[in-house]
Design a protein around this motif. Structure first.
Motif, mmCIF file in Angstrom:
data_model
loop_
_atom_site.group_PDB
_atom_site.id
_atom_site.type_symbol
_atom_site.label_atom_id
_atom_site.label_comp_id
_atom_site.label_asym_id
_atom_site.label_seq_id
_atom_site.Cartn_x
_atom_site.Cartn_y
_atom_site.Cartn_z
ATOM 1 N N GLN A 189 0.852 -1.177 0.000
ATOM 2 C CA GLN A 189 0.000 0.000 0.000
ATOM 3 C C GLN A 189 0.897 1.239 0.000
ATOM 4 O OE1 GLN A 189 -3.200 0.076 -0.317
ATOM 5 N NE2 GLN A 189 -3.649 -2.068 -0.026
ATOM 6 N N THR A 190 0.543 2.218 -0.795
ATOM 7 C CA THR A 190 1.338 3.443 -0.844
ATOM 8 C C THR A 190 0.829 4.474 0.153
ATOM 9 O OG1 THR A 190 -0.055 4.279 -2.633
ATOM 10 C CG2 THR A 190 1.941 3.099 -3.257
ATOM 11 N N LYS A 191 -0.386 4.308 0.627
ATOM 12 C CA LYS A 191 -0.970 5.223 1.606
ATOM 13 C C LYS A 191 -1.280 4.455 2.881
ATOM 14 C CE LYS A 191 -3.834 8.391 -0.443
ATOM 15 N NZ LYS A 191 -5.107 8.759 -1.075
ATOM 16 N N THR A 192 -1.318 5.177 3.989
ATOM 17 C CA THR A 192 -1.649 4.531 5.256
ATOM 18 C C THR A 192 -3.143 4.193 5.278
ATOM 19 O OG1 THR A 192 -2.171 6.593 6.376
ATOM 20 C CG2 THR A 192 0.131 5.855 6.460
ATOM 21 N N LEU A 193 -3.507 3.319 6.181
ATOM 22 C CA LEU A 193 -4.910 2.936 6.319
ATOM 23 C C LEU A 193 -5.770 4.158 6.652
ATOM 24 C CD1 LEU A 193 -7.168 0.843 6.495
ATOM 25 C CD2 LEU A 193 -6.496 0.437 8.862
ATOM 26 N N SER A 194 -5.276 5.002 7.541
ATOM 27 C CA SER A 194 -6.039 6.204 7.911
ATOM 28 C C SER A 194 -6.270 7.109 6.705
ATOM 29 C CB SER A 194 -5.306 6.992 8.994
ATOM 30 O OG SER A 194 -5.290 6.256 10.184
ATOM 31 N N THR B 54 -15.363 5.933 11.880
ATOM 32 C CA THR B 54 -15.262 5.121 13.088
ATOM 33 C C THR B 54 -14.054 4.200 13.004
ATOM 34 O OG1 THR B 54 -17.646 5.196 13.394
ATOM 35 C CG2 THR B 54 -16.466 3.444 14.543
ATOM 36 N N ALA B 55 -13.824 3.626 11.839
ATOM 37 C CA ALA B 55 -12.663 2.757 11.641
ATOM 38 C C ALA B 55 -11.367 3.543 11.833
ATOM 39 C CB ALA B 55 -12.704 2.131 10.258
ATOM 40 N N MET B 56 -11.342 4.804 11.404
ATOM 41 C CA MET B 56 -10.161 5.640 11.609
ATOM 42 C C MET B 56 -9.915 5.858 13.101
ATOM 43 S SD MET B 56 -10.446 8.465 8.510
ATOM 44 C CE MET B 56 -10.672 9.738 9.673
ATOM 45 N N GLN B 57 -10.990 6.089 13.864
ATOM 46 C CA GLN B 57 -10.845 6.297 15.305
ATOM 47 C C GLN B 57 -10.360 5.031 15.999
ATOM 48 O OE1 GLN B 57 -14.698 7.642 16.460
ATOM 49 N NE2 GLN B 57 -14.382 9.716 15.695
ATOM 50 N N ILE B 58 -10.882 3.886 15.598
ATOM 51 C CA ILE B 58 -10.467 2.618 16.199
ATOM 52 C C ILE B 58 -9.009 2.333 15.872
ATOM 53 C CG2 ILE B 58 -10.795 0.110 16.095
ATOM 54 C CD1 ILE B 58 -13.818 0.704 15.757
#
Length: 66
Positions: free
Chosen positions: A9-14, A49-53
């Motif tokens: 992945q070139t970008k972070t999950l967030s 919400t996934a970003m916060q988790i």
């Protein structure tokens, strides 16, 4: 046996979640109230919400249960 196709992945999950949430909200703004619009807004909320988790899981204060 099949091999898995892997890629980095070139970008972070967030970053990916933030982009997807923004895309969903932008598309929802163009639609009239209805099922599709509600689904897009719901997906945007789920992404946020996934970003916060994910941030909570990566926080240094998080400790393993004992």
């Amino acid at each position: 046996m099949q091999t898995r196709r892997r890629f980095k992945q070139t970008k972070t999950l967030s970053d990916r979640l933030a982009d997807e949430a923004a895309r969903c909200r932008a598309e929802a703004r163009t639609l009239t109230p209805g099922r599709r619009r509600e689904m897009l807004l719901r997906q945007a909320r789920q992404d946020e919400t996934a970003m916060q988790i994910e941030a909570w899981l990566r926080s240094p204060g998080l400790r393993a249960p004992t």
